[in-house]
Design an enzyme around this catalytic site. Structure first.
Site, PDB file in Angstrom:
ATOM      1  N   ASP A  65       2.367 -12.354   0.061  1.00 11.52           N
ATOM      2  CA  ASP A  65       1.999 -11.043   0.611  1.00 11.52           C
ATOM      3  C   ASP A  65       1.447 -11.120   2.035  1.00 11.52           C
ATOM      4  O   ASP A  65       0.896 -10.137   2.530  1.00 11.52           O
ATOM      5  CB  ASP A  65       0.961 -10.377  -0.307  1.00 11.52           C
ATOM      6  CG  ASP A  65       1.594  -9.829  -1.586  1.00 11.52           C
ATOM      7  OD1 ASP A  65       2.391  -8.890  -1.488  1.00 11.52           O
ATOM      8  OD2 ASP A  65       1.303 -10.370  -2.672  1.00 11.52           O
ATOM      9  N   GLU A  70      -3.133  -6.600   7.487  1.00  9.58           N
ATOM     10  CA  GLU A  70      -4.290  -5.688   7.579  1.00  9.58           C
ATOM     11  C   GLU A  70      -5.394  -6.034   6.577  1.00  9.58           C
ATOM     12  O   GLU A  70      -6.578  -5.839   6.857  1.00  9.58           O
ATOM     13  CB  GLU A  70      -3.839  -4.250   7.317  1.00  9.58           C
ATOM     14  CG  GLU A  70      -5.004  -3.290   7.189  1.00  9.58           C
ATOM     15  CD  GLU A  70      -4.597  -1.854   7.009  1.00  9.58           C
ATOM     16  OE1 GLU A  70      -4.033  -1.510   5.968  1.00  9.58           O
ATOM     17  OE2 GLU A  70      -4.841  -1.073   7.925  1.00  9.58           O
ATOM     18  N   ASP A  71      -4.986  -6.564   5.431  1.00 12.28           N
ATOM     19  CA  ASP A  71      -5.966  -6.793   4.370  1.00 12.28           C
ATOM     20  C   ASP A  71      -6.901  -7.964   4.649  1.00 12.28           C
ATOM     21  O   ASP A  71      -7.881  -8.151   3.940  1.00 12.28           O
ATOM     22  CB  ASP A  71      -5.238  -6.984   3.029  1.00 12.28           C
ATOM     23  CG  ASP A  71      -4.517  -5.701   2.643  1.00 12.28           C
ATOM     24  OD1 ASP A  71      -5.131  -4.639   2.778  1.00 12.28           O
ATOM     25  OD2 ASP A  71      -3.345  -5.774   2.247  1.00 12.28           O
ATOM     26  N   HIS A 168      -4.720   1.091  -2.385  1.00  8.79           N
ATOM     27  CA  HIS A 168      -5.795   1.065  -1.386  1.00  8.79           C
ATOM     28  C   HIS A 168      -6.170   2.480  -0.953  1.00  8.79           C
ATOM     29  O   HIS A 168      -5.333   3.392  -1.000  1.00  8.79           O
ATOM     30  CB  HIS A 168      -5.336   0.305  -0.131  1.00  8.79           C
ATOM     31  CG  HIS A 168      -5.262  -1.176  -0.284  1.00  8.79           C
ATOM     32  ND1 HIS A 168      -4.150  -1.909   0.075  1.00  8.79           N
ATOM     33  CD2 HIS A 168      -6.171  -2.086  -0.729  1.00  8.79           C
ATOM     34  CE1 HIS A 168      -4.379  -3.198  -0.151  1.00  8.79           C
ATOM     35  NE2 HIS A 168      -5.594  -3.324  -0.640  1.00  8.79           N
ATOM     36  N   CYS A 255      -0.528  -1.612   6.768  1.00  9.32           N
ATOM     37  CA  CYS A 255      -0.671  -2.970   6.211  1.00  9.32           C
ATOM     38  C   CYS A 255      -0.088  -4.034   7.123  1.00  9.32           C
ATOM     39  O   CYS A 255      -0.505  -5.195   7.060  1.00  9.32           O
ATOM     40  CB  CYS A 255       0.061  -3.081   4.883  1.00  9.32           C
ATOM     41  SG  CYS A 255       0.024  -1.615   3.902  1.00  9.32           S
TER      42      CYS A 255
HETATM   43  C1  CIR Z   1      -0.600  -6.231  -2.366  1.00 15.83           C
HETATM   44  O1  CIR Z   1      -0.484  -5.758  -3.505  1.00 15.83           O
HETATM   45  O2  CIR Z   1      -1.624  -6.764  -1.968  1.00 15.83           O
HETATM   46  C2  CIR Z   1       0.606  -6.164  -1.443  1.00 15.83           C
HETATM   47  N1  CIR Z   1       1.793  -6.247  -2.214  1.00 15.83           N
HETATM   48  C3  CIR Z   1       0.585  -4.892  -0.641  1.00 15.83           C
HETATM   49  C4  CIR Z   1      -0.555  -4.808   0.330  1.00 15.83           C
HETATM   50  C5  CIR Z   1      -0.545  -3.561   1.126  1.00 15.83           C
HETATM   51  N2  CIR Z   1      -1.585  -3.582   2.087  1.00 15.83           N
HETATM   52  C6  CIR Z   1      -2.216  -2.508   2.529  1.00 15.83           C
HETATM   53  O3  CIR Z   1      -2.012  -1.413   2.028  1.00 15.83           O
HETATM   54  N3  CIR Z   1      -3.134  -2.675   3.474  1.00 15.83           N
END
Ligand code: CIR
Length: 263
Positions: A65, A70-71, A168, A255
């Site tokens: 991922d 962003e995370d 999120h 993201c």
């Molecule tokens: C997750 O589930 O962590 C990733 N597949 C998607 C993350 C999306 N990130 C975001 O909205 N900031």
């Protein structure tokens, strides 16, 4: 100042072939890497069109991922905070991002509490406050640590709630200008945006709520004509970017980048 909508830099990361193993709430098919890469290229070109410097990091196959940078961090004008993702498979991504932030910022701090979890997708920075949604990935302890860390830079955090079943907080909202928020009705109905101008995403187009305002442009996922019209009618310059492959992994416009002007 407008630090919440004007940025000199962005950081992105190329998707890895392991993206097919990425987390998803519901399996709607395997993402196509080549198509995702084409969409990613268009996204980066659009950010660059605004005059910003985009740092493109290489793919990290060990983290399926990791395209969703962003995370991994919260970037503020005064410094950056490295997150502690609540998804165990994503925890190591934050440490991979830290050196790139240290190269650009004078001050980089980190969420460190063993029981504290927080992901950047749950954080909406506006000109007046930082809203953080509790979610399956972000807990109260993570929000409390973030609150302490950013106080030194004069930022106030307000804890809010991510709608049940939504990945999120920012899956359901985005900042369009310093006073205006695009939101799903299920989120804005909670009253968390009272005091802001709110544009509700038309019913049936909830997946279009995650956009980014980046300098003079609003980047939004392609395929949501009523939301596109609503944003344009409010006076914004909209760019539609293909997002079909990231959407299979619950990912969207915000993201895919960290956006900031380093101190
Ligand atoms: C997750 O589930 O962590 C990733 N597949 C998607 C993350 C999306 N990130 C975001 O909205 N900031």
């Amino acid at each position: 100042m407008s630090f919440s909508i004007r940025f000199s830099h962005a950081i992105t990361r190329r998707p890895a072939p392991s993206i097919t193993q990425g987390l998803r709430a519901v399996d709607t098919g395997t993402p196509d890497l080549a198509l995702m890469q084409a969409h990613h290229d268009a996204y980066i070109a659009t950010l660059r069109e605004t005059g910003a410097t985009v740092v493109e990091l290489p793919a990290l196959p060990a983290y399926p991922d990791s395209v969703f940078v962003e995370d991994t961090a919260l970037c503020l004008p005064q410094g950056a905070v490295v997150m502690r993702p609540g998804a165990p498979s994503r925890l190591g991504e934050a440490a991979e991002m830290a050196p790139h932030l240290r190269a650009l910022y004078r001050e980089v701090v980190a969420i460190t509490g063993a029981d504290n979890f927080i992901e950047g997708g749950d954080i909406l920075v506006t000109e007046r406050e930082i809203l953080v949604g509790r979610s399956a990935r972000t807990n109260a302890a993570g929000i409390a640590e973030l609150t302490r860390l950013v106080a030194r830079w004069g930022h106030a955090v307000r804890e809010v709630h991510t709608p049940p079943g939504v990945l999120h907080f920012k899956t359901d909202c985005s900042l369009l200008d310093i006073d205006t928020i695009l939101s799903t009705r299920r989120l804005s109905a909670s009253g968390c945006f009272d005091g802001y101008k709110v544009i509700d995403v038309p019913e049936g187009e909830e997946a279009a709520a995650n956009t980014i305002r980046f300098n003079d442009l609003v980047l939004m996922p392609a395929g949501f004509p009523r939301t596109c019209d609503a944003i344009a009618a409010a006076g914004f310059t909209v760019r539609e970017i293909g997002n079909s492959e990231c959407a299979k992994l619950d990912g969207g416009m915000s993201c895919l980048s960290l956006r900031f002007t380093p101190a």
